[in-house]
Design a protein around this motif. Structure first.
Motif, PDB file in Angstrom:
ATOM      1  N   ASP A 551       0.863  -1.362  -0.077  1.00 45.02           N
ATOM      2  CA  ASP A 551      -0.089  -0.002   0.036  1.00 45.02           C
ATOM      3  C   ASP A 551       0.830   1.289   0.203  1.00 45.02           C
ATOM      4  O   ASP A 551       0.693   2.318   0.908  1.00 45.02           O
ATOM      5  CB  ASP A 551      -0.885  -0.091   1.256  1.00 45.02           C
ATOM      6  CG  ASP A 551      -2.061   1.032   1.144  1.00 45.02           C
ATOM      7  OD1 ASP A 551      -2.390   1.442   0.092  1.00 45.02           O
ATOM      8  OD2 ASP A 551      -2.574   1.430   2.004  1.00 45.02           O
ATOM      9  N   LEU A 552       1.696   1.303  -0.902  1.00 42.17           N
ATOM     10  CA  LEU A 552       2.708   2.401  -0.916  1.00 42.17           C
ATOM     11  C   LEU A 552       2.056   3.311  -2.006  1.00 42.17           C
ATOM     12  O   LEU A 552       1.635   3.189  -3.120  1.00 42.17           O
ATOM     13  CB  LEU A 552       3.976   2.110  -1.404  1.00 42.17           C
ATOM     14  CG  LEU A 552       4.627   0.971  -0.827  1.00 42.17           C
ATOM     15  CD1 LEU A 552       5.902   0.442  -1.457  1.00 42.17           C
ATOM     16  CD2 LEU A 552       4.772   1.505   0.562  1.00 42.17           C
ATOM     17  N   VAL A 553       1.683   4.691  -1.287  1.00 45.39           N
ATOM     18  CA  VAL A 553       0.727   5.650  -2.027  1.00 45.39           C
ATOM     19  C   VAL A 553       1.360   6.836  -2.917  1.00 45.39           C
ATOM     20  O   VAL A 553       0.763   7.558  -3.408  1.00 45.39           O
ATOM     21  CB  VAL A 553      -0.490   6.020  -1.072  1.00 45.39           C
ATOM     22  CG1 VAL A 553      -1.166   5.019  -0.609  1.00 45.39           C
ATOM     23  CG2 VAL A 553       0.279   7.033   0.084  1.00 45.39           C
ATOM     24  N   GLU A 555       5.499   8.764  -3.900  1.00 49.34           N
ATOM     25  CA  GLU A 555       6.964   8.507  -4.137  1.00 49.34           C
ATOM     26  C   GLU A 555       7.834   8.419  -2.929  1.00 49.34           C
ATOM     27  O   GLU A 555       8.716   7.580  -2.697  1.00 49.34           O
ATOM     28  CB  GLU A 555       7.603   9.671  -5.174  1.00 49.34           C
ATOM     29  CG  GLU A 555       9.006   9.927  -5.423  1.00 49.34           C
ATOM     30  CD  GLU A 555       9.793  11.037  -5.902  1.00 49.34           C
ATOM     31  OE1 GLU A 555       8.823  12.010  -5.954  1.00 49.34           O
ATOM     32  OE2 GLU A 555      10.767  11.002  -6.042  1.00 49.34           O
ATOM     33  N   HIS A 556       7.276   9.309  -1.943  1.00 48.70           N
ATOM     34  CA  HIS A 556       8.337   9.204  -0.722  1.00 48.70           C
ATOM     35  C   HIS A 556       8.045   7.792  -0.117  1.00 48.70           C
ATOM     36  O   HIS A 556       9.114   7.223   0.481  1.00 48.70           O
ATOM     37  CB  HIS A 556       7.500  10.020   0.258  1.00 48.70           C
ATOM     38  CG  HIS A 556       8.022  10.284   1.597  1.00 48.70           C
ATOM     39  ND1 HIS A 556       9.138  10.735   2.048  1.00 48.70           N
ATOM     40  CD2 HIS A 556       7.240   9.949   2.699  1.00 48.70           C
ATOM     41  CE1 HIS A 556       9.189  10.316   3.463  1.00 48.70           C
ATOM     42  NE2 HIS A 556       8.117   9.841   3.811  1.00 48.70           N
ATOM     43  N   GLU A 557       6.927   7.251   0.048  1.00 51.47           N
ATOM     44  CA  GLU A 557       6.600   5.835   0.423  1.00 51.47           C
ATOM     45  C   GLU A 557       7.456   5.096  -0.156  1.00 51.47           C
ATOM     46  O   GLU A 557       7.961   3.864   0.295  1.00 51.47           O
ATOM     47  CB  GLU A 557       5.202   5.548   0.663  1.00 51.47           C
ATOM     48  CG  GLU A 557       4.368   6.481   1.786  1.00 51.47           C
ATOM     49  CD  GLU A 557       3.061   6.026   2.044  1.00 51.47           C
ATOM     50  OE1 GLU A 557       2.407   6.446   2.692  1.00 51.47           O
ATOM     51  OE2 GLU A 557       2.644   5.116   1.262  1.00 51.47           O
ATOM     52  N   ASP A 560      10.915   4.990   0.734  1.00 52.65           N
ATOM     53  CA  ASP A 560      11.161   4.433   2.385  1.00 52.65           C
ATOM     54  C   ASP A 560      11.259   3.095   2.129  1.00 52.65           C
ATOM     55  O   ASP A 560      11.857   2.334   2.835  1.00 52.65           O
ATOM     56  CB  ASP A 560      10.278   5.136   3.170  1.00 52.65           C
ATOM     57  CG  ASP A 560      10.487   6.498   3.640  1.00 52.65           C
ATOM     58  OD1 ASP A 560      11.770   6.792   3.380  1.00 52.65           O
ATOM     59  OD2 ASP A 560       9.686   6.969   4.448  1.00 52.65           O
ATOM     60  N   ALA A 561      10.170   2.479   1.289  1.00 54.78           N
ATOM     61  CA  ALA A 561       9.962   0.900   1.366  1.00 54.78           C
ATOM     62  C   ALA A 561      11.327   0.283   0.589  1.00 54.78           C
ATOM     63  O   ALA A 561      11.675  -0.552   1.089  1.00 54.78           O
ATOM     64  CB  ALA A 561       8.571   0.747   0.471  1.00 54.78           C
ATOM     65  N   TYR A 562      11.753   0.988  -0.350  1.00 55.30           N
ATOM     66  CA  TYR A 562      12.819   0.583  -0.902  1.00 55.30           C
ATOM     67  C   TYR A 562      13.923   0.204  -0.267  1.00 55.30           C
ATOM     68  O   TYR A 562      14.782  -0.584  -0.103  1.00 55.30           O
ATOM     69  CB  TYR A 562      13.246   1.218  -2.279  1.00 55.30           C
ATOM     70  CG  TYR A 562      14.198   0.991  -3.059  1.00 55.30           C
ATOM     71  CD1 TYR A 562      14.108   0.039  -4.282  1.00 55.30           C
ATOM     72  CD2 TYR A 562      15.564   1.039  -2.864  1.00 55.30           C
ATOM     73  CE1 TYR A 562      15.000  -0.489  -4.862  1.00 55.30           C
ATOM     74  CE2 TYR A 562      16.640   0.584  -3.814  1.00 55.30           C
ATOM     75  CZ  TYR A 562      16.176  -0.170  -4.617  1.00 55.30           C
ATOM     76  OH  TYR A 562      17.311  -0.431  -5.579  1.00 55.30           O
TER      77      TYR A 562
ATOM     78  N   TYR B  42      10.707  -0.008  10.709  1.00 51.96           N
ATOM     79  CA  TYR B  42       9.781   0.452  10.036  1.00 51.96           C
ATOM     80  C   TYR B  42       8.208  -0.234  10.306  1.00 51.96           C
ATOM     81  O   TYR B  42       7.944  -1.343  10.275  1.00 51.96           O
ATOM     82  CB  TYR B  42      10.046  -0.124   8.387  1.00 51.96           C
ATOM     83  CG  TYR B  42       9.193   0.342   7.315  1.00 51.96           C
ATOM     84  CD1 TYR B  42       9.125   1.620   7.160  1.00 51.96           C
ATOM     85  CD2 TYR B  42       8.412  -0.680   6.647  1.00 51.96           C
ATOM     86  CE1 TYR B  42       8.440   1.886   5.965  1.00 51.96           C
ATOM     87  CE2 TYR B  42       7.783  -0.196   5.666  1.00 51.96           C
ATOM     88  CZ  TYR B  42       7.556   1.190   5.232  1.00 51.96           C
ATOM     89  OH  TYR B  42       6.895   1.586   3.984  1.00 51.96           O
ATOM     90  N   LYS B  45       4.375   2.546   7.813  1.00 50.77           N
ATOM     91  CA  LYS B  45       5.105   3.274   6.938  1.00 50.77           C
ATOM     92  C   LYS B  45       5.844   4.675   7.533  1.00 50.77           C
ATOM     93  O   LYS B  45       6.297   5.296   6.953  1.00 50.77           O
ATOM     94  CB  LYS B  45       3.956   3.914   5.932  1.00 50.77           C
ATOM     95  CG  LYS B  45       3.300   3.005   5.037  1.00 50.77           C
ATOM     96  CD  LYS B  45       2.474   3.783   4.193  1.00 50.77           C
ATOM     97  CE  LYS B  45       1.700   3.069   3.583  1.00 50.77           C
ATOM     98  NZ  LYS B  45       0.685   3.587   2.526  1.00 50.77           N
ATOM     99  N   LEU B  47       9.580   5.439   9.629  1.00 50.13           N
ATOM    100  CA  LEU B  47      10.989   4.715   9.770  1.00 50.13           C
ATOM    101  C   LEU B  47      11.875   5.308  10.608  1.00 50.13           C
ATOM    102  O   LEU B  47      11.873   6.610  10.654  1.00 50.13           O
ATOM    103  CB  LEU B  47      11.480   5.182   8.297  1.00 50.13           C
ATOM    104  CG  LEU B  47      12.439   4.421   7.605  1.00 50.13           C
ATOM    105  CD1 LEU B  47      12.562   2.982   7.781  1.00 50.13           C
ATOM    106  CD2 LEU B  47      12.615   4.864   6.127  1.00 50.13           C
ATOM    107  N   LYS B  76      18.503   5.323  -1.068  1.00 53.22           N
ATOM    108  CA  LYS B  76      17.792   6.487  -0.900  1.00 53.22           C
ATOM    109  C   LYS B  76      18.094   7.794  -0.425  1.00 53.22           C
ATOM    110  O   LYS B  76      17.622   8.740  -1.154  1.00 53.22           O
ATOM    111  CB  LYS B  76      16.543   6.158   0.438  1.00 53.22           C
ATOM    112  CG  LYS B  76      15.416   7.046   0.537  1.00 53.22           C
ATOM    113  CD  LYS B  76      14.702   6.520   1.406  1.00 53.22           C
ATOM    114  CE  LYS B  76      14.928   7.678   2.658  1.00 53.22           C
ATOM    115  NZ  LYS B  76      14.007   7.309   3.753  1.00 53.22           N
ATOM    116  N   LYS B  80      17.744  11.100  -2.947  1.00 58.95           N
ATOM    117  CA  LYS B  80      16.858  12.523  -2.649  1.00 58.95           C
ATOM    118  C   LYS B  80      17.950  13.588  -2.413  1.00 58.95           C
ATOM    119  O   LYS B  80      17.539  14.560  -2.483  1.00 58.95           O
ATOM    120  CB  LYS B  80      16.354  12.143  -1.225  1.00 58.95           C
ATOM    121  CG  LYS B  80      15.058  11.401  -1.190  1.00 58.95           C
ATOM    122  CD  LYS B  80      14.403  11.145  -0.005  1.00 58.95           C
ATOM    123  CE  LYS B  80      13.089  11.259  -0.024  1.00 58.95           C
ATOM    124  NZ  LYS B  80      12.318  11.247   1.288  1.00 58.95           N
TER     125      LYS B  80
END
Lengths: 707, 348
Positions: A551-553, A555-557, A560-562, B42, B45, B47, B76, B80
């Motif tokens: 449920d990654l909604v 780019e930011h998520e 983070d998930a990556y 984590y 969502k 972190l 990451k 960024k």
């Protein structure tokens, strides 16, 4: 008649028997076997063998097997010599074209002498003979009146065939059947099962005219797939009762140490037995109770059951028992009134249970049971008698005998329970001598009726056409060919997805990404929300490795998930080569369940389904069936799990696409059944959408068999 | 505004514990940052780094731990930021909000070089922030002296306000001083403090297992602060375990077994056991759960198998937890007694 059946026919109906290790000593097993054959009235040729020669019970004793002169070849060899001489005896018997050797001698795999047992089995295979045992107690077969067992000399001929793995249990059951006056059509013990197993014996017994019911005591199963298939065929022909040791965890450990073979997962075994209408008993007494009843009773035509009693309390207990054993009580008040009003005394009841009151005399029972026999709507009567002063012992015996005979003639089922003291015990004993199954307790009277109904339901309702999916199996085989060449035993995401696509099983759209930049682009292409999963040839269980984010909604998520997935997978599987991540569309609608098809090491291909989500692991809410299956088997399997009612839609929810789920389960089963190299396909979660919308497989794990 | 950047050459030198001790002495509000996290958590969502969460909860800090780290993985951070934007980000993070006190602790990543590719190594952090740079070292004498000489010979402290070295976990500080004081003076490295090895601080607690393994706590939650001094894998029967010296004489032990080994669990409950960790997600019998509850011995249930769990525990550090009040007070005392606070210029 195929060769396999021919060989088993020679085992059960031998024209000639060789006894290696025959003895003149009356206390010796080598004497007992021959004596039992003589006393049992066996008419075939008997060839005792002992280096000392001479005569035993009138038979000339051969000093060597080679000296026997029988041009037609010997059907059965009974081997009783010490373990160290068994191989030579088997070898010599091969020269006499022997069909089957039954090794009673012990001292093989049961004490760790695995090599010698394997050597004998190998030799038998090479020469085309069959081996029963080692460590068996012999065989009895009604067809040729042969009793070459170490058990009692007198065996009552009957219609129950018994196969046991354990010799000691088998001998005890033989004694028990004699005491309870249960007639046998055949009995043997498989012992160490070095060659002949349950499936071989079933192939004969399913066609044996004298056998009405088969009882098997099993500890472990060797070739489960063949066993299951044979069991299914047998169950189509006649009832099979199974008592399996190793139900509990500790029991299974004991079986493993006793037989050297795992007992097999009991829940899987139980589900497969249910699938094939096999009656699963919990104890020897229950199994023999069922055997006795089924062997003596006509098959029930229907399930309309009526309780006739002289005690209201007994009637209530019997009603409880009927509920427990799934015996439906006939409830048509009008019919019951018509049938029983004239035969029921004042103050009695014509509602099922029919209460004849404590004053019921023999004639009252006779009239009530005659009325039930005459009524076409009544199929079964459970008659209860609680001891009263109204009956004498003789009258009671006469009444039961009379009604039992009437029911037999009209092919209706009667189960009688007599409850009381010494007079009742004597009466029961007398009736048992006449082979009338009489029960000492109410639950005992109902349990065999329930068992017979269960079997009848299976016979009536089993589908005839096995469901097998019409898929491009060659394309699936080609897909896994290269993976096998890499010596890899599981498929990564895109490979598994390809198999699902070939099978026409819907999986969410996805893209593979090798970097975070690529993952973000892929997520944007697929459209948020998305799911991210690790892609690595070294990580089988993605979630355990920390390789899944849902449920990654945005780019930011995704970023983070990556980061989390990479970090966790590198920490948890430090040697894994990570190819990147899979970005898939997030599908949320539907009822969550799990579906697995696998080759079970005990029972061959099986399909399993269970509740999904967070409760699945804790509740262990899973049901199973052997594959191939009928569509109705799949539905019956699904009905066992907790989420089943939800599939029909509750509280305003739409009914779910049950047909699509069944089709998908059959497809997975067909793949595992057909493609030898695939050992397991596990899909979790599977989302079952509203009717007509199909299913979605959100994750799939495919494992390959190690050669 | 005072800033202290705490770094180490090797892993597990005790940076977080030192910061806890120093912050306790500070007795006023402070900011904490761990720009390049290494103990990643984590959930829902969000972190964060374990150390950031720990310090936030011990000191009841107002900022959320998820805002105390920039990233945990090169991919990451580099996606960024570049070096320029990351400097800006650090400076934003260290800027006090209105009403906040001014001291900032910046904990560098696990080693001196860790995070260099993501522009977040210890020396870069010291340069970006201009904070007082402290190196923590620890271990046996040889390791400590190797670290200090390595620093002296190869690490350029140009544009860095280098405060000196804190030598941690020294078994016998007096002996160490008498042996190496003169040598260290000659080397020109300022030693801010020599902290003793305290046995109590080195042992895992049940809370550590709970924080790292996310088990289900089935019983005995009153014993989560129990210390673990021995670990025993109970793959044998209870009877066999009672003949094993490590089991019988192992005090305050963690016993790892499965829920279906009732005999093993009962033997563990009847000996000096701090915690029983049940693997393979097999629930024990209810009478065992009751017994553990009565005794206050935690029963923790995990999905993983015994081998994997043993591996994870083997790698685990004895991290502080919020409930370790005794340990936290001990850290304060050690810092007060052994650290030259003036050098640190923390305004204490």
């Amino acid at each position: 008649m195929d060769r396999q059946h021919q060989m088993m026919k020679r085992l059960f109906e031998p024209r000639s028997v060789l006894v290696a290790g025959a003895s003149r000593e009356e206390t010796n097993s080598g004497y007992k076997i021959i004596s039992n054959m003589v006393n049992g009235g066996y008419k075939g040729a008997v060839y005792p063998v002992n280096p000392k020669g001479g005569r035993i019970l009138g038979f000339p004793v051969y000093k060597r097997i080679e000296d026997i002169d029988d041009e037609k070849g010997i059907d059965l060899g009974i081997i009783l010599v010490p373990a160290r001489f068994v191989f030579d005896a088997i070898k010599s018997s091969a020269g006499k074209n022997i069909a089957c050797n039954l090794i009673i001698s012990s001292g093989f795999s049961e004490i760790g002498n695995i090599q010698e047992e394997a050597r004998i089995a190998r030799f038998a295979r090479d020469t085309g003979m069959r081996i029963v045992g080692p460590n068996t107690f012999g065989i009895y077969s009604r067809n040729v009146s042969i009793n070459c067992t170490l058990g009692p000399g007198e065996i009552k001929p009957g219609e129950v065939a018994i196969i046991t793995q354990s010799s000691a249990i088998g001998l005890s059951i033989m004694g028990w059947t004699a005491a309870e006056n249960i007639g046998l059509s055949a009995i043997t013990a498989l012992g160490n099962k070095s060659d002949v197993d349950e499936a071989d014996l079933l192939q004969y017994l399913m066609r044996d005219a004298h056998t009405r019911v088969i009882f098997m005591y099993i500890e472990s199963i060797g070739d489960g797939e063949r066993f299951v298939r044979t069991l299914e065929r047998t169950s189509r022909a006649k009832p099979v009762i199974v008592l399996k040791a190793g139900r509990s965890q500790r029991g299974a450990m004991t079986v493993a140490s006793h037989t050297g073979v795992p007992a097999g997962e009991d829940s899987i075994f139980g589900d497969i037995m249910r699938q094939f209408g096999i009656l699963r008993a919990e104890s020897i007494s229950e199994a023999l109770l069922w055997c006795k009843f089924i062997a003596c009773s006509p098959p029930p035509k229907g399930e309309n059951s009526v309780i006739v009693t002289n005690s209201g309390g007994a009637g209530v207990l019997c009603t409880d028992a009927c509920d427990e054993y799934n015996v439906p009580l006939f409830d048509n008040a009008e019919t019951l009134r018509k049938v029983f009003t004239t035969v029921t005394p004042e103050h009695g009841s014509v509602k099922n249970p029919i209460d004849l009151t404590g004053k019921a005399a023999p004639d009252t029972y006779n009239e009530a049971l005659d009325a039930a026999v005459k009524c076409d709507d009544i199929d079964t009567v459970i008659a209860l008698y609680c001891e009263r002063e109204v009956f004498s012992e003789e009258e009671l015996c006469r009444m039961v005998q009379r009604n039992y005979d009437t029911f037999r003639k009209t092919k209706k089922v009667l189960s009688f329970s007599l409850i009381g003291g010494n007079a009742i015990v004597r009466c029961r004993g007398e009736l048992e001598k006449r082979k009338i199954p009489i029960h000492k307790d109410i639950y005992e009277a109902v349990s065999p009726v329930g068992a017979f109904y269960f079997y009848n339901r299976y016979r009536k309702n089993r589908g005839r056409i096995e469901a097998n999916a019409d898929l491009d199996y060659d394309a699936i085989a080609r897909t896994i060919y290269d993976i096998k060449k890499e010596k890899r035993f599981f498929l990564i995401a895109d490979e598994a997805r390809k198999i699902m696509n070939i099978a026409g099983i819907r999986v969410p759209r996805s893209l593979k990404a090798a970097s975070l930049e690529h993952a973000v682009r892929s997520a944007e292409k697929i459209g948020y929300p998305v799911v991210m999963k690790i892609v690595s040839k070294n990580i089988i269980c993605k979630s355990t490795a920390g390789g899944v984010a849902l449920d990654l909604v945005n780019e930011h998520e995704v970023a983070d998930a990556y980061e989390v997935i990479m970090k966790k997978c590198r920490t948890n599987s430090s040697h894994a080569v990570i190819e990147g991540v899979e970005i898939a569309e997030m599908v949320q609608e539907g009822i969550e369940c799990t579906v697995t098809a696998k080759k079970d090491r005990s029972f061959g291909p099986v399909i399993m389904t269970g509740s999904g989500g967070i409760y699945a692991e804790v509740m262990k809410d899973v049901a199973c069936r052997a594959f191939p299956v009928k569509r109705r088997d799949v539905l019956s399997m699904m009905s066992q799990i907790g989420l089943y009612p939800l599939l029909f839609g509750i509280k305003g929810e739409e009914r779910k696409d049950i047909d699509a789920l069944i089709t998908m389960i059959i497809k997975l089963g067909s793949i595992v059944h057909t493609i030898r190299d695939i050992s397991e396909i596990a899909t979790e979660p599977v989302l079952v959408c509203d009717e007509g919308d199909g299913i979605n497989v959100l994750d799939v794990k495919i494992l390959l068999a190690r050669d | 505004m005072h800033k202290t950047v705490v770094a180490s050459i090797r892993k597990n030198a005790g940076k977080t514990s030192l910061i806890v001790g120093l912050a306790k002495c500070l007795e006023k509000e402070f900011l904490y940052l761990k720009p390049y996290g290494d103990k990643l958590y984590y959930r829902k969502k969000l972190l964060w780094d374990y150390d950031a969460a720990l310090i936030t909860s011990i000191f009841d800090l107002s900022r959320n731990p998820e805002n105390m780290s920039i990233g945990f993985d090169h991919s990451k951070v580099r996606y960024k930021y570049d070096e320029k934007t990351i400097t800006k980000k650090i400076s934003e993070m260290t800027a006090p909000e209105e009403g906040e006190e001014t001291h900032v602790f910046i904990e560098a990543a696990e080693t001196l070089s860790y995070g260099a590719f993501a522009y977040l190594d210890a020396l870069s952090l010291a340069r970006y922030t201009g904070g007082k740079f402290i190196i923590v070292t620890g271990g046996d004498d040889e390791t400590i002296m190797d670290d200090i000489y390595f620093l002296k010979k190869y690490i350029t402290m140009e544009h860095i306000d280098f405060g000196g070295v804190i030598i941690n976990k020294v078994p016998n500080p007096e002996e160490f001083k008498s042996k190496y004081s003169e040598i260290l003076k000659d080397a020109g490295i300022h030693i801010i403090g020599i902290l003793p090895y305290v046995d109590e601080l080195m042992h895992l607690t049940v809370n550590n297992l709970v924080d790292r393994l996310f088990p289900r706590i089935i019983a005995g939650s009153s014993g989560l602060a129990n210390s673990i001094k021995n670990i025993f894998i109970g793959t044998m029967s209870g009877k066999a375990a009672l003949q094993n010296l490590h089991f019988v004489h192992g005090v305050e032990k963690l016993v790892i077994t499965t829920g279906d080994r009732s005999d093993m669990i009962i033997s563990a409950l009847e000996s000096d056991t701090s915690c029983i960790l049940l693997t393979n997600d097999i629930m024990p019998d209810s009478n065992i759960i009751s017994k553990a509850s009565e005794l206050g011995i935690p029963l923790l249930l995990v999905i993983e198998d015994t081998y994997r769990i043993a591996q994870l525990i083997e790698k685990m550090e004895a991290l502080l937890t919020r409930g370790d009040t005794g340990k936290i007070n001990a850290l304060k005392k050690i810092v007060i007694e052994n650290v030259d606070m003036e050098t640190l210029d923390m305004g204490v």
